[in-house]
Design an enzyme around this catalytic site. Structure first.
Site, mmCIF file in Angstrom:
data_model
loop_
_atom_site.group_PDB
_atom_site.id
_atom_site.type_symbol
_atom_site.label_atom_id
_atom_site.label_comp_id
_atom_site.label_asym_id
_atom_site.label_seq_id
_atom_site.Cartn_x
_atom_site.Cartn_y
_atom_site.Cartn_z
ATOM 1 N N ASP A 13 4.804 -2.617 -8.092
ATOM 2 C CA ASP A 13 4.792 -0.807 -8.405
ATOM 3 C C ASP A 13 4.104 -1.192 -10.564
ATOM 4 O OD1 ASP A 13 6.484 -0.411 -6.347
ATOM 5 O OD2 ASP A 13 8.314 -0.325 -7.211
ATOM 6 N N HIS A 43 2.414 3.084 -3.647
ATOM 7 C CA HIS A 43 1.558 3.118 -4.393
ATOM 8 C C HIS A 43 1.086 4.378 -4.829
ATOM 9 C CE1 HIS A 43 0.379 -0.953 -3.822
ATOM 10 N NE2 HIS A 43 -0.070 -0.554 -2.346
#
Ligand code: GTP
Ligand code: IMP
Ligand code: MG
Length: 337
Positions: A13, A43
């Site tokens: 992340d 994502h």
């Protein structure tokens, strides 16, 4: 330079999706190939006021000329893949290797209960149980699944042919270095290695054919799920700083700490990073918002970037300054990399 590998430097992340999307549009690679574990990755990409979420396709789908390949080391959940192919209309340019392992319903069920969920805090996407079966050599592969027949490709061959022809190849890693089964905070890790070497092995790119490794660090550290996080801030401290984030796959609140130079140094070593991308600089220094040149940054932000370069001895070449793919400072040319 024709092959570039993008990897996460912390716990996933870091904003790899945005960096890969930017590079895919800017550099126009013939192929973007995805390594990493599988649909446990998530994502979020923002482009021209639209938000896109992907778990299986390479984050490069915004460039309609790029071929989107998934390497044999990556697990495929056909349901997730087909949904994304449909949503992003990539049917004619998405290919999976015939040796990709397949996630079935029972893997996600097993991953969503018991020790995996309660103690390890997995994403519930079935990747751990499927990789366990792959190690036992009982897992189905993409070539065993009829519905995937049209999408099969020899991904390592395609990548190496492209490089021989001097075409550009961009390689997308998923997760982050300290979620690696070998190098991470075991047992609070994912089910395979996810450092640059492993990402290359996932797609069949040999170590001598890698030109650049871009490591992505967020301007602060986040971690979703369980496991150690040095200097972890309380939820209140996270809110006050404006660092509140939620996981793309699971929706869980992300834990957070300040940028960790020790972790970053180790990550640089493990991945042989040649360039650093820093994301969310504007979250740390709001005056950076949507700036596209380094000279426009305030002094405190410049000092932060300088301290990263001095400590880690690797140039910072890309800086994220906002959520949009084009909210970025690209210094690759000026740093001669
Ligand atoms: P990866 O898993 O590494 O691809 O990242 P992710 O997509 O899970 O990361 P995260 O959810 O933290 O980041 C995605 C969100 O942050 C998206 O909404 C992006 O548009 C946004 N984002 C990415 N880079 C930046 C940045 O530099 N500044 C700001 N403000 N937002 C960013
Ligand atoms: P699994 O990969 O689903 O087995 O989860 C193992 C650990 O890795 C958990 O702590 C997850 O939260 C974490 N994890 C796996 N993939 C990602 C990712 O893409 N981003 C962030 N954390 C992840
Ligand atoms: Mg993510």
């Amino acid at each position: 330079m024709t092959s570039t590998v993008v990897v996460g430097g912390f716990f996933g992340d870091e904003g790899k999706g945005k960096i890969v999307s930017y590079l895919a549009m800017k550099d126009n690679p013939a192929i973007v190939a995805r390594g990493g574990a599988g649909p446990n990755a998530g994502h979020t990409i923002e482009y021209k006021n639209k938000k896109y979420k992907v778990r299986m396709l390479p984050s490069a789908f915004l460039n309609k000329k790029t071929r989107l390949l998934i390497g044999p080391g990556v697990l495929v959940d056909p349901k997730v893949l087909f949904n994304e192919i449909k949503e992003f209309n990539t049917s004619d340019r998405t290919f999976v290797d015939s040796q990709c392992g397949i996630i079935e319903e029972r893997h996600t069920v097993e991953d969503s209960s018991g020790r995996l969920k309660s103690s390890l805090g997995t994403t519930g996407s079935g990747t751990g149980p499927a990789n366990a079966e792959r190690a036992m050599r009982t897992l189905k592969m993409a070539k065993d699944i009829n519905s995937l027949a049209l999408y099969l490709e020899d991904v390592p061959h395609a990548i190496n042919m492209a490089l021989q022809q001097n075409d550009r190849v961009l390689v997308e890693g998923t997760q982050g270095t300290f979620l690696s089964l070998w190098h991470g905070t075991y047992p609070y890790v994912t089910s395979k290695d996810v450092t640059a070497s492993a990402i290359c092995a996932d797609i069949g790119l040999g170590p001598k054919n890698v030109d650049d490794v871009i490591i992505v660090f967020k301007a602060y550290v986040t971690r979703v799920g369980t496991g150690p996080l040095k200097g972890e801030l309380s939820p209140d401290e996270i809110s006050v700083k404006g660092w509140k984030e939620f996981g793309t796959v699971t929706g869980r609140l992300r834990r957070a700490s300040e940028f960790d130079f020790d972790l970053a140094k180790r990550s640089i070593m493990l991945n042989t990073a040649t360039q650093i991308a820093i994301t969310k600089l504007d979250v740390l220094f709001p005056q950076c918002y949507q700036k596209t040149s380094y000279d426009e940054l305030p002094d405190n932000a410049k000092r932060f970037i300088k301290s990263i370069e001095e400590n880690l001895k690797v140039p910072v070449t890309l800086i994220g300054t906002g959520p949009d793919v084009n909210d970025i400072i690209d210094m690759r040319q000026s740093k001669n990399s």
